[in-house]
Each structure stands twice: as C-alpha cells, then as structure tokens.
Design an enzyme around this catalytic site. Structure first.
Site: not given
Ligand SMILES: CSC[C@H]1O[C@H](OP(=O)(O)O)[C@H](O)[C@@H]1O
Length: 353
Positions: A244, A94, A51-52
């Site tokens: 994001d 996603r 994720r990220g």
């Molecule tokens: C470096 S972007 C990381 C960004 O992604 C995360 O979302 P998720 O854990 O749901 O993929 C979060 O918004 C972070 O800031």
C-alpha cells in the site's frame, strides 16, 4: 498479455458515471454500484466498496473528475479552489495507500497546468482519470511478467503463497501480486496458490479465492496462523504480496499480518516478494516509520457476519496494515523490473506524478 477470459475490472467509466464492483458483497453476490458524485466516491473508498491501493487511486482520480463536474463557475481560480476541496475530501478517506494521494495530486497538477476555459479543464480531467485507469491495467500486466523473471527456477511448477487481495479487485485489473500468480499460471509455472484468509476483513478468503476460482487457478485457503506450519513442512516455494505504500529504503506497508509472514518466510529460507507499481512507492519518506497506519472500526474484529465472537467488556486494537522492513524482502517487483529494496531508488525519476 491477458489470456484470462473472466477478467474483472473493479472500477471503470461507463457512459456518464463510474461503476464499481461492490467488494463488500463478494464472494456470495456480484453487485455493481453506480457512482455519480464525488462524495459518493469518497464514501465508497472509506467503506471499502472499492479497496486495494491502485484501485482506490483510480477511484479517487474518477472522484476528482466527478467533483470537477459538480463545480459551476467559469472562473478558473474559483474552479481550482473548489477542486482543491474535492481533493481534500477524497484524501481524508484512507491514510495508508499512497496511490490515493498520488492519483489526486496528479489530477490537481493536470488541472493547474492545463490552459483553457473551465469546461476544457473538466474534459482534460476526465481523460486523465481514464488514462490513469488504463495505465494501471497495463502496469499490472507488466508487473506480472516482471515477476516471472525472479520467481525460483525450481521447481518448474511453483507453490506460491499470498496474503490479502492484491488481485484484479485491488487494481485496475489483473493484479499486482496476483498478476505475478496469473502470469506464472499462464506460463505453466504454477502448481498451487496458498491464500491466507487475512483476518479481520478476510480479503484472502472472500476476494482472492473468488478471483482464482473464476479463472481455474488451483488454490488452497488457509488461516493466517497456518502459514508458518506450511512453510516449515516445505509446502511453499515463494511468497508474493502486494503493498500500500513503500518507503524510499524499501520498507513496505501492506495488510496486517504481512510482517509476521515475512519473518516466517526468512526463518524458512522462503523468498519473499512485494509486487507493486511505482505509484505505490513514496520517495518522500526515507523509511517505513513514516508510513501512516490506518486503524479501522473494531467491529471488523468482533463480528464475523452478524455473529459477535467475544463478550462485551474487552478493548480492541485494529491496525489495518503493518510495515515489513526492507531486510525481510527478497525483491520488489515493479513494472520496470524486480529489484532489491536498496535498488528501488533507481526508478525514482520514472515515477509519473
Ligand atoms: C494491490 S495493493 C492491495 C493491497 O491493499 C489491501 O488493503 P485493503 O484491502 O485494506 O485496501 C492489502 O493491503 C493489499 O495487499
């Protein structure tokens, strides 16, 4: 430059498959999963094993190559048509992080523009996925050092606050917001990092804390509702978060809770920075109202571990992101420099697709 010996890479090619750190097991277990098929990569993205925003872009790029490897035809048109299906399957995982779509579109464009037999196209796709992986790591190093230039000059050692995880685990390594934190720590400019736990999935508590402890970065974990109190007491010199998807006007979608953090930062005159690569900027949308917001399974709200925290009979709303308007953002830190949100458009031509 990376001087951290315990650097982690959440997604990488290994021998004949992709390896992912299974982030759903951190911080209590460090587990690596092997991904050999595109469908399995799609599932890993959807279930947040990886994720990220940048990390799922890199993962999707490898997912495109894994899918290409599964196509058995020498006919170019048939190959491209089946690869398009692989792309659609990965895109359905996603909706918010534009990096996913950016990486998939770059892989499809590469396939369409490459002349040669299908086997050669597959090799080029593998190299392109590896290039996207390597580029993102270099981009994070650059973001980290660009961030140093805009952090407050005083105090010399800063108390920073971040939300969620925009670290090595959310990228190809080093991180975006956490890349700025790492660069500040490397240069002796970090007193302490305050981390929002980040309900409901607790990426701050589980992932950002873990990354920092691994590298000896001094951290204090707080609940999301404590951030305002900390800023009121003058405990925070600047906020740095990831993103994001950023619209052309600088409105930025990030983990739920970022918007309220930005409001509190403005109320207390605390600089609020968004750190993100250009691959996170979506110049095709004018403002943040057009950013799709993912809603996830309510179980993320009503269960902590195996414990249900509320009675049956309640309804739930679980948006995974919110949008911070550009006027609440002091600066957007990219690999090419830090700019005011209104100045982001100058980088449009430098966004490689
Ligand atoms: C470096 S972007 C990381 C960004 O992604 C995360 O979302 P998720 O854990 O749901 O993929 C979060 O918004 C972070 O800031």
């Amino acid at each position: 430059m990376n001087i951290f010996p315990n650097q982690v890479y959440p997604v990488y090619w290994y021998q004949d498959h992709v390896r992912l750190i299974d982030q759903t097991h951190l911080p209590n277990e460090f587990a690596v999963v092997e991904i050999n098929r595109s469908d399995d990569m799609a599932l890993a993205i959807k279930t947040m094993i990886v994720r990220g925003a940048p990390a799922i872009g890199v993962a999707a790029a490898y997912g495109m190559y894994l899918g290409a490897r599964e196509i058995h035809t020498d006919n170019r048109d048939q190959f491209l048509a089946q690869l398009e299906q692989v792309a659609e399957n990965l895109k359905a995982t996603r909706p918010t992080a534009v990096n996913l779509f950016w990486a998939i579109d770059r892989m499809m464009k590469t396939a369409r523009q490459t002349v040669g037999p299908v086997d050669y196209l597959k090799e080029v796709l593998k190299e392109t996925a590896q290039q996207i992986n390597a580029e993102d790591l270099e981009t994070c190093y650059a973001i980290g050092d660009q961030g140093l230039k805009v952090l407050p000059e005083k105090p010399t050692k800063l108390r920073l606050l971040t939300h969620c995880n925009a670290g090595a685990l959310a990228t190809a390594g080093y991180g975006t917001a956490l890349g700025v934190v790492r660069s500040a720590f490397r240069e002796g400019r970090l007193e302490r990092l305050y981390i929002d736990e980040t309900r409901p999935r607790l990426q701050g508590a589980k992932l950002t804390s873990w990354e920092c402890v691994q590298e000896g970065i001094p951290v204090t974990l707080i609940t999301d509702s404590m951030a305002a109190h900390c800023m009121k007491l003058g405990m925070v010199d600047a906020v740095v978060v990831g993103a994001d998807r950023i619209a052309a006007n600088g409105d930025a979608a990030n983990k739920i809770g970022t918007y309220s953090l930005a409001i509190v930062a403005q109320a207390h005159n605390v600089p609020f920075f968004v750190a993100a690569p250009l691959s996170t900027v979506d110049f095709t949308i004018a403002d943040g109202t057009q950013i799709p917001i993912e809603e996830r399974d309510p179980v993320e709200i009503y269960k902590i571990g195996e414990t249900r925290i509320c009675p049956f009979g309640v309804e739930f709303y679980n948006p995974s992101f919110d949008v911070t308007p550009a006027d609440l953002i002091t600066g957007i830190i990219t690999e090419f420099g830090a700019v005011k949100p209104s100045e982001l458009v100058q980088f449009q031509e430098r966004r490689v697709v």
